[in-house]
Motif scaffolding. Structure first.
Motif, PDB file in Angstrom:
ATOM      1  N   ILE A   8       0.850  -1.068  -0.103  1.00  0.00           N
ATOM      2  CA  ILE A   8       0.166   0.147  -0.001  1.00  0.00           C
ATOM      3  C   ILE A   8       1.055   1.150   0.115  1.00  0.00           C
ATOM      4  N   ILE A   9       2.038   1.068   0.913  1.00  0.00           N
ATOM      5  CA  ILE A   9       2.956   2.235   0.639  1.00  0.00           C
ATOM      6  C   ILE A   9       3.592   2.405  -0.356  1.00  0.00           C
ATOM      7  N   GLN A  10       3.809   1.284  -1.164  1.00  0.00           N
ATOM      8  CA  GLN A  10       4.440   1.429  -2.479  1.00  0.00           C
ATOM      9  C   GLN A  10       3.548   2.040  -3.500  1.00  0.00           C
ATOM     10  N   ALA A  11       2.222   1.542  -3.651  1.00  0.00           N
ATOM     11  CA  ALA A  11       1.269   2.150  -4.278  1.00  0.00           C
ATOM     12  C   ALA A  11       0.976   3.556  -4.156  1.00  0.00           C
ATOM     13  N   GLY A  36      -4.437   7.001  -4.761  1.00  0.00           N
ATOM     14  CA  GLY A  36      -3.846   5.596  -5.190  1.00  0.00           C
ATOM     15  C   GLY A  36      -3.735   4.238  -3.983  1.00  0.00           C
ATOM     16  N   GLY A  37      -3.163   5.001  -3.203  1.00  0.00           N
ATOM     17  CA  GLY A  37      -3.097   4.113  -1.665  1.00  0.00           C
ATOM     18  C   GLY A  37      -4.381   3.359  -1.518  1.00  0.00           C
ATOM     19  N   ALA A  38      -5.449   4.197  -1.409  1.00  0.00           N
ATOM     20  CA  ALA A  38      -6.738   3.759  -1.057  1.00  0.00           C
ATOM     21  C   ALA A  38      -7.239   2.780  -1.874  1.00  0.00           C
ATOM     22  N   GLY A  39      -6.990   2.817  -3.411  1.00  0.00           N
ATOM     23  CA  GLY A  39      -7.374   2.188  -4.392  1.00  0.00           C
ATOM     24  C   GLY A  39      -6.839   0.499  -4.020  1.00  0.00           C
ATOM     25  N   TRP A  40      -5.516   0.923  -3.844  1.00  0.00           N
ATOM     26  CA  TRP A  40      -4.516  -0.539  -3.484  1.00  0.00           C
ATOM     27  C   TRP A  40      -5.193  -1.161  -2.166  1.00  0.00           C
ATOM     28  N   LEU A  41      -5.302  -0.557  -1.278  1.00  0.00           N
ATOM     29  CA  LEU A  41      -5.796  -0.968   0.013  1.00  0.00           C
ATOM     30  C   LEU A  41      -7.285  -2.033  -0.408  1.00  0.00           C
TER      31      LEU A  41
END
Length: 148
Positions: A8-11, A36-41
């Motif tokens: 998530i951090i990487q995203a 982007g991080g929320a989407g990956w989460l």
């Protein structure tokens, strides 16, 4: 669990980096990264129980919803958040491996990876369509009530 948090951090960082490449104004970097991080989460959580294509559908819906809300709040175009926010969800590796398997004549693997990449791409398109079908006034009315 730590692997999921790291991804998530990487995203989030990857989304900010893509925002820089996409020439997004600096004041929006953090919002783009969080989108982007929320989407990956969401993608990561959905993929624990369902398929990657289903994860991409729900994650895209979250990214587009957040993008539309932020566009209204910050009074800017939705694409500033939408395009970088979707970046982590794009099935680039699947497309690469499909091409690789075609070139190396491993057609069964090419078919498998290509089919998964297409399903994910279609899920992303459907997620965009579903959320963009919500009328703009829904987002604008929320802001009007907040400002009143």
């Amino acid at each position: 669990m730590t692997d999921m948090i790291l991804k998530i951090i990487q995203a989030t960082v990857g989304t900010v980096a893509f925002s820089i490449l996409f020439s997004v104004p600096k004041k929006y970097y953090i919002s783009c990264g969080l989108t982007g991080g929320a989407g990956w989460l969401v993608y990561s959580l959905v993929c624990l129980k369902l398929s990657p294509a289903t994860g991409a559908l729900f994650a895209t819906m979250v990214v587009i919803l957040l993008s539309r809300v932020q566009a209204v709040v910050m009074k800017c175009p939705v694409t500033i958040f939408m395009i970088p926010g979707i970046f982590p969800l794009v099935p680039g590796a699947g497309i690469y491996w499909t091409s690789y398997y075609i070139v190396t004549e491993q057609l069964n693997l090419a078919l498998q990876t290509g089919y998964e990449a297409v399903k994910t791409a279609v899920a992303i398109v459907l997620g965009i369509i579903f959320v963009f079908e919500v009328p703009q006034r829904v987002f604008s009315k929320g802001m009007q009530k907040k400002n009143a």
